[in-house]
Design a protein around this motif. Sequence first.
Motif, PDB file in Angstrom:
ATOM      1  N   ALA A 179       0.840  -1.197   0.000  1.00 40.43           N
ATOM      2  CA  ALA A 179       0.000   0.000   0.000  1.00 40.43           C
ATOM      3  C   ALA A 179       0.871   1.241   0.000  1.00 40.43           C
ATOM      4  CB  ALA A 179      -0.917   0.004   1.217  1.00 40.43           C
ATOM      5  N   PHE A 180       0.382   2.269  -0.694  1.00 36.08           N
ATOM      6  CA  PHE A 180       1.118   3.522  -0.856  1.00 36.08           C
ATOM      7  C   PHE A 180       0.192   4.689  -0.587  1.00 36.08           C
ATOM      8  CE2 PHE A 180       2.692   0.267  -3.655  1.00 36.08           C
ATOM      9  CZ  PHE A 180       4.066   0.302  -3.469  1.00 36.08           C
ATOM     10  N   ASN A 181       0.769   5.794  -0.109  1.00 33.93           N
ATOM     11  CA  ASN A 181      -0.028   7.005   0.046  1.00 33.93           C
ATOM     12  C   ASN A 181       0.017   7.816  -1.255  1.00 33.93           C
ATOM     13  OD1 ASN A 181       2.432   8.437   0.032  1.00 33.93           O
ATOM     14  ND2 ASN A 181       2.458   8.706   2.250  1.00 33.93           N
ATOM     15  N   GLN A 182      -0.580   8.978  -1.257  1.00 32.81           N
ATOM     16  CA  GLN A 182      -0.684   9.798  -2.456  1.00 32.81           C
ATOM     17  C   GLN A 182       0.663  10.314  -2.951  1.00 32.81           C
ATOM     18  OE1 GLN A 182      -1.922  10.525   0.530  1.00 32.81           O
ATOM     19  NE2 GLN A 182      -1.210  12.566   1.128  1.00 32.81           N
ATOM     20  N   ARG A 183       1.685  10.247  -2.122  1.00 33.59           N
ATOM     21  CA  ARG A 183       3.029  10.660  -2.526  1.00 33.59           C
ATOM     22  C   ARG A 183       3.867   9.478  -3.023  1.00 33.59           C
ATOM     23  NH1 ARG A 183       1.497  13.114   1.873  1.00 33.59           N
ATOM     24  NH2 ARG A 183       2.572  11.695   3.267  1.00 33.59           N
ATOM     25  N   GLY A 184       3.250   8.314  -3.087  1.00 28.63           N
ATOM     26  CA  GLY A 184       3.965   7.127  -3.546  1.00 28.63           C
ATOM     27  C   GLY A 184       4.824   6.485  -2.471  1.00 28.63           C
ATOM     28  N   GLU A 185       4.687   6.909  -1.229  1.00 31.73           N
ATOM     29  CA  GLU A 185       5.453   6.339  -0.121  1.00 31.73           C
ATOM     30  C   GLU A 185       4.760   5.064   0.343  1.00 31.73           C
ATOM     31  OE1 GLU A 185       6.682  10.731   1.622  1.00 31.73           O
ATOM     32  OE2 GLU A 185       4.903   9.705   2.382  1.00 31.73           O
ATOM     33  N   ARG A 186       5.539   4.008   0.498  1.00 37.17           N
ATOM     34  CA  ARG A 186       4.955   2.747   0.965  1.00 37.17           C
ATOM     35  C   ARG A 186       4.593   2.876   2.432  1.00 37.17           C
ATOM     36  NH1 ARG A 186       7.505  -3.117  -0.227  1.00 37.17           N
ATOM     37  NH2 ARG A 186       7.952  -2.017  -2.153  1.00 37.17           N
ATOM     38  N   VAL A 187       3.343   2.498   2.752  1.00 41.23           N
ATOM     39  CA  VAL A 187       2.878   2.607   4.134  1.00 41.23           C
ATOM     40  C   VAL A 187       2.587   1.251   4.765  1.00 41.23           C
ATOM     41  CG1 VAL A 187       2.011   4.958   3.860  1.00 41.23           C
ATOM     42  CG2 VAL A 187       0.473   3.024   3.412  1.00 41.23           C
ATOM     43  N   LEU A 188       2.408   0.201   3.950  1.00 39.30           N
ATOM     44  CA  LEU A 188       2.069  -1.114   4.490  1.00 39.30           C
ATOM     45  C   LEU A 188       2.434  -2.188   3.478  1.00 39.30           C
ATOM     46  CD1 LEU A 188       0.244  -2.599   6.812  1.00 39.30           C
ATOM     47  CD2 LEU A 188      -1.450  -2.671   4.999  1.00 39.30           C
ATOM     48  N   THR A 189       2.943  -3.307   3.982  1.00 39.37           N
ATOM     49  CA  THR A 189       3.185  -4.493   3.162  1.00 39.37           C
ATOM     50  C   THR A 189       2.727  -5.699   3.959  1.00 39.37           C
ATOM     51  OG1 THR A 189       5.130  -3.498   2.117  1.00 39.37           O
ATOM     52  CG2 THR A 189       4.935  -5.886   1.960  1.00 39.37           C
ATOM     53  N   LEU A 190       2.049  -6.615   3.278  1.00 39.22           N
ATOM     54  CA  LEU A 190       1.653  -7.855   3.936  1.00 39.22           C
ATOM     55  C   LEU A 190       1.693  -8.998   2.935  1.00 39.22           C
ATOM     56  CD1 LEU A 190      -1.603  -8.869   3.312  1.00 39.22           C
ATOM     57  CD2 LEU A 190      -1.886  -6.549   4.143  1.00 39.22           C
ATOM     58  N   ARG A 191       1.860 -10.179   3.454  1.00 36.20           N
ATOM     59  CA  ARG A 191       1.783 -11.402   2.650  1.00 36.20           C
ATOM     60  C   ARG A 191       0.681 -12.272   3.230  1.00 36.20           C
ATOM     61  NH1 ARG A 191       7.775 -13.458   0.822  1.00 36.20           N
ATOM     62  NH2 ARG A 191       8.352 -11.512  -0.210  1.00 36.20           N
ATOM     63  N   ARG A 192       0.026 -13.021   2.349  1.00 38.01           N
ATOM     64  CA  ARG A 192      -0.991 -13.966   2.804  1.00 38.01           C
ATOM     65  C   ARG A 192      -1.101 -15.112   1.823  1.00 38.01           C
ATOM     66  NH1 ARG A 192      -6.914 -11.750   1.046  1.00 38.01           N
ATOM     67  NH2 ARG A 192      -6.200 -10.393  -0.615  1.00 38.01           N
ATOM     68  N   HIS A 193      -1.533 -16.257   2.338  1.00 43.13           N
ATOM     69  CA  HIS A 193      -1.843 -17.431   1.535  1.00 43.13           C
ATOM     70  C   HIS A 193      -3.354 -17.499   1.378  1.00 43.13           C
ATOM     71  CE1 HIS A 193       2.200 -18.667   2.913  1.00 43.13           C
ATOM     72  NE2 HIS A 193       2.248 -19.279   1.754  1.00 43.13           N
ATOM     73  N   VAL A 194      -3.811 -17.646   0.138  1.00 41.23           N
ATOM     74  CA  VAL A 194      -5.236 -17.687  -0.163  1.00 41.23           C
ATOM     75  C   VAL A 194      -5.561 -19.032  -0.796  1.00 41.23           C
ATOM     76  CG1 VAL A 194      -7.123 -16.518  -1.365  1.00 41.23           C
ATOM     77  CG2 VAL A 194      -5.137 -15.199  -0.594  1.00 41.23           C
ATOM     78  N   LEU A 195      -6.558 -19.718  -0.258  1.00 39.29           N
ATOM     79  CA  LEU A 195      -7.032 -21.000  -0.814  1.00 39.29           C
ATOM     80  C   LEU A 195      -8.130 -20.682  -1.819  1.00 39.29           C
ATOM     81  CD1 LEU A 195      -6.912 -24.126  -0.641  1.00 39.29           C
ATOM     82  CD2 LEU A 195      -8.712 -23.962   1.098  1.00 39.29           C
ATOM     83  N   VAL A 196      -7.898 -21.061  -3.082  1.00 36.84           N
ATOM     84  CA  VAL A 196      -8.854 -20.758  -4.153  1.00 36.84           C
ATOM     85  C   VAL A 196      -9.240 -22.042  -4.889  1.00 36.84           C
ATOM     86  CG1 VAL A 196      -8.029 -18.390  -4.489  1.00 36.84           C
ATOM     87  CG2 VAL A 196      -7.018 -20.246  -5.812  1.00 36.84           C
ATOM     88  N   PRO A 197     -10.418 -22.022  -5.521  1.00 34.00           N
ATOM     89  CA  PRO A 197     -10.829 -23.208  -6.281  1.00 34.00           C
ATOM     90  C   PRO A 197     -10.106 -23.270  -7.619  1.00 34.00           C
ATOM     91  CG  PRO A 197     -12.485 -21.488  -6.485  1.00 34.00           C
ATOM     92  CD  PRO A 197     -11.444 -20.989  -5.513  1.00 34.00           C
ATOM     93  N   ALA A 198      -9.940 -24.464  -8.146  1.00 34.61           N
ATOM     94  CA  ALA A 198      -9.464 -24.653  -9.506  1.00 34.61           C
ATOM     95  C   ALA A 198     -10.648 -24.449 -10.441  1.00 34.61           C
ATOM     96  CB  ALA A 198      -8.864 -26.037  -9.673  1.00 34.61           C
TER      97      ALA A 198
END
Length: 173
Positions: free
Chosen positions: A149-168
């Motif tokens: 995630a970035f603010n309006q100035r292009g500065e990164r404010v948040l980073t996260l990783r997640r695993h998502v279970l999805v259907p084939a």
Amino acid sequence: MTVRRGYSRPVDTTPRRHDMEAAFGRCLEDFRVGDTFRHWPAKTIAESDNNLFCLLTRNPHPVHSDAEFAAAQQHGRILVAGTLTFSLVVGMSVPDISGKAIANLDYEAVRHEGPVFVGDTVRAETEILEVRRSASNPERGVVLVETRAFNQRGERVLTLRRHVLVPAKGATA
């Protein structure tokens, strides 16, 4: 790296349930390692967003609601609750990443990298890091993503990783 624009409105704006379901989210085969989705739209955070979120989550810390208190703190003004930024950014990614998800399996490496203030506009993008079919159920797969995630100035404010279970594709419900 392929960059894909995030969710966009259909030309015909008449809501049709089957069209929305078909366009919402992705199946396992739709994800490719290295693809980056830029989520749309961005969100400008209002004071009322921050106040309501703090009320709903019972977060009474004055740095999120008391201008005089916040003025005497590190950033000198009211901060948006970090969990609001987190929730907002995950929500922004739903149409592109987890709209068809069976489950979000975990959130890991959540990093608040910069402050977010009332009036900031937050945008987000998600990169596909890993795609694998489930060993226990071939009608499902796991996608590892990193959302930034970035603010309006292009500065990164948040980073996260997640695993998502999805259907084939073609999987039965």
